[in-house]
Design a protein around this motif. Structure first.
Motif, short mmCIF file in Angstrom:
data_model
loop_
_atom_site.label_atom_id
_atom_site.label_comp_id
_atom_site.label_asym_id
_atom_site.label_seq_id
_atom_site.Cartn_x
_atom_site.Cartn_y
_atom_site.Cartn_z
N LYS A 88 57.94 -19.90 11.41
CA LYS A 88 58.71 -20.62 12.42
C LYS A 88 57.84 -21.69 13.06
CE LYS A 88 57.66 -17.75 16.46
NZ LYS A 88 58.25 -17.10 17.65
N ASP A 89 58.46 -22.58 13.80
CA ASP A 89 57.74 -23.59 14.57
C ASP A 89 57.22 -22.94 15.85
OD1 ASP A 89 58.53 -25.31 12.61
OD2 ASP A 89 60.08 -26.29 13.82
N VAL A 90 55.93 -23.12 16.12
CA VAL A 90 55.34 -22.55 17.33
C VAL A 90 54.61 -23.64 18.10
CG1 VAL A 90 55.10 -20.26 16.32
CG2 VAL A 90 53.23 -21.88 16.12
N THR A 91 54.53 -23.46 19.39
CA THR A 91 53.78 -24.36 20.26
C THR A 91 52.49 -23.67 20.67
OG1 THR A 91 55.81 -25.36 21.11
CG2 THR A 91 53.81 -25.69 22.39
N THR A 92 51.36 -24.21 20.20
CA THR A 92 50.07 -23.63 20.53
C THR A 92 49.46 -24.38 21.71
OG1 THR A 92 48.92 -25.07 18.94
CG2 THR A 92 49.70 -22.93 18.15
N VAL A 151 50.18 -33.11 27.15
CA VAL A 151 48.94 -32.87 27.89
C VAL A 151 49.36 -32.49 29.30
CG1 VAL A 151 46.73 -33.79 28.64
CG2 VAL A 151 47.73 -34.57 26.49
N GLU A 152 49.07 -31.27 29.69
CA GLU A 152 49.50 -30.76 30.99
C GLU A 152 48.29 -30.38 31.83
OE1 GLU A 152 52.16 -27.58 30.17
OE2 GLU A 152 53.71 -28.87 29.29
N LEU A 153 48.50 -30.34 33.15
CA LEU A 153 47.43 -30.03 34.09
C LEU A 153 47.85 -28.84 34.94
CD1 LEU A 153 44.76 -30.62 35.57
CD2 LEU A 153 46.02 -32.28 36.97
N MET A 154 47.03 -27.78 34.90
CA MET A 154 47.25 -26.62 35.74
C MET A 154 46.33 -26.72 36.94
SD MET A 154 49.30 -24.00 35.69
CE MET A 154 49.67 -23.83 33.94
N LEU A 155 46.89 -26.65 38.15
CA LEU A 155 46.11 -26.82 39.36
C LEU A 155 45.41 -25.52 39.76
CD1 LEU A 155 48.65 -28.98 41.40
CD2 LEU A 155 46.76 -29.75 39.95
N PRO A 176 53.37 -35.29 33.30
CA PRO A 176 52.62 -35.13 32.05
C PRO A 176 51.53 -36.19 31.94
CG PRO A 176 54.71 -36.22 31.62
CD PRO A 176 54.72 -35.88 33.08
N GLY A 177 50.53 -35.91 31.14
CA GLY A 177 49.44 -36.86 30.95
C GLY A 177 49.30 -37.29 29.50
N VAL A 178 48.37 -38.19 29.29
CA VAL A 178 48.05 -38.67 27.94
C VAL A 178 46.53 -38.72 27.81
CG1 VAL A 178 50.16 -40.03 27.68
CG2 VAL A 178 48.12 -41.09 28.67
N ILE A 179 46.04 -38.59 26.56
CA ILE A 179 44.62 -38.75 26.31
C ILE A 179 44.29 -40.23 26.44
CG2 ILE A 179 42.75 -38.45 24.67
CD1 ILE A 179 43.83 -35.84 25.76
N GLY A 180 43.44 -40.56 27.43
CA GLY A 180 43.14 -41.95 27.71
C GLY A 180 41.89 -42.47 27.03
N ALA A 181 40.90 -41.59 26.84
CA ALA A 181 39.63 -42.03 26.27
C ALA A 181 38.81 -40.83 25.84
CB ALA A 181 38.84 -42.87 27.27
N ILE A 182 37.87 -41.09 24.93
CA ILE A 182 36.87 -40.11 24.51
C ILE A 182 35.51 -40.77 24.66
CG2 ILE A 182 36.04 -38.62 22.65
CD1 ILE A 182 38.84 -38.73 21.44
N LYS A 200 49.01 -29.03 24.30
CA LYS A 200 50.05 -28.32 23.56
C LYS A 200 50.47 -29.13 22.35
CE LYS A 200 51.87 -25.70 27.46
NZ LYS A 200 53.09 -25.25 28.17
N ARG A 201 50.58 -28.41 21.23
CA ARG A 201 51.02 -29.06 19.99
C ARG A 201 52.01 -28.13 19.28
NH1 ARG A 201 45.82 -28.17 19.27
NH2 ARG A 201 45.28 -30.37 19.09
#
Length: 362
Positions: A41-45, A216-220, A229-235, A270-271
């Protein structure tokens, strides 16, 4: 009638021997175990990382000129707009210098006008006019410099932001470059977290394949999820050779201003994995840091097989190697079976097996 002792003993032996020859009934039953199959099945990891929250712009507001701090126009924690006056340094000396430079410029202008008029009357040479022009240009430049120095006594906000703690009080004698406060632009927050090298390589591969984490989520710190929601901005460019990690930056819009510079939290990447093979954790066991499962063959014989887990979720494993969709895996009774043993079993569908999981792996 009396029995002789010899006859009595013989009779007792016959009765005892007859009791010894009574047929025995053995009840040998095969182990009853519960078996299921993997579910595709499709799963969200989810991958979690401890993070540090920073403002997109966070600067020290410094005095550009020395003098007495005449006015403080802001309060700690106040929101300001770009161009708002924050501090005013006593401008007396700078105003006087500007007035003097303006007077010098006016004088140079008069001298230039006279030289030009005399040149038109053929009284002076062109060089005299050029010298007067140069003197006028220099005077005007001095006026601009004095005006800039006077303007530096007004410390204004370079961008929209929130004022931090005030470092100086009204009336303080300020030196050039003294810190007056700090200013934070919290419209967008930069959240930094460290990723191991193996995870970094996985991420770059997913980006190339177009399967990078969709969320991309943030837990306080209070355990609640940040609403944006967030996005990957840089590495970052370099790995930390001590830890083997590289820093990622996630960007989060902060319209309500909940996030502030210096907070901490947890980043959740999450993917969605398509057609993942999942099994209950309780269907596995561990020996010397390796994980195994019992597979029941078509002949009913149990075989121990080493497996490799790709991702761990609540109560289930997402498999990488060792388990195929059509396999029958032992779910209940793992401790009752042995490798190579033939067993009787009860099969339950994988949907039912995953619907009421409560326990981790044995």
């Amino acid at each position: 009638m009396k029995l002789s002792p010899y006859y009595a003993v013989s009779l007792g032996l016959i009765v005892a021997l007859s009791g010894c020859h009574e047929p025995e009934h053995h009840h040998e039953e095969a182990h009853k175990i519960v078996v299921t199959s993997p579910l595709v099945k499709d799963v969200t990891t989810t991958q979690s990382y401890v993070c540090q929250i920073r403002s997109r712009r966070h600067i020290e507001v410094r005095a550009l000129e020395g003098g007495y701090l005449q006015e403080i126009k802001v309060k700690e924690g106040q929101s300001v707009k770009e161009g708002d006056l924050m501090f005013k340094i006593l401008p007396t000396l700078y105003q006087a210098k500007l007035d003097a430079e303006i007077a010098e410029a006016d004088l140079a202008q008069i001298e230039f006008n006279n030289a030009k008029k005399l040149y038109e009357q053929h009284v002076v040479s062109p060089q005299e006019v050029a010298l007067a022009q140069a003197k006028l240009d220099k005077a005007k430049a001095q006026v601009q410099l004095a005006q800039a120095e006077l303007n530096f006594t007004d410390v204004k906000a370079p961008f929209d932001g929130i004022v931090d703690r005030l470092h100086e009080q009204q009336g303080s004698l300020i030196e050039e470059r003294d810190i007056l406060t700090t200013l934070s632009d919290n419209a967008v927050m930069w959240v930094y977290f460290n990723v191991p090298e193996a995870r970094y390589l996985e991420y770059k591969s997913e980006v190339a394949e177009g399967t990078a984490p969709a969320q991309v989520e943030l837990m306080l710190a209070n355990g609640q999820q940040f609403h944006e929601p967030g996005v990957i901005g840089a590495i970052e460019a370099d790995f930390n050779n001590t830890t083997g990690n590289i820093a990622f930056r996630a960007d989060f819009p902060n319209p309500t201003g909940v996030l502030r510079y210096g907070q901490t939290g947890t980043i959740l990447l999450k993917r969605v994995e398509k057609d993942a093979v999942v099994i209950p954790q309780r269907a596995t066991f561990e020996i010397l840091a390796k994980r195994y499962a019992y597979i029941v063959g078509d002949d009913g014989v149990v075989h121990q097989r080493e497996i490799e887990v790709k991702n761990e979720m609540e109560d289930i494993y997402v498999m990488k190697e060792g388990i195929n969709p059509g396999d029958k895996i032992v779910l209940e009774g793992i401790r009752q079976v042995r490798d190579g043993e033939k067993v009787e079993f009860e099969f339950i569908p994988p949907e039912e097996a995953l619907s009421h999981l409560k326990f981790k792996a044995e």
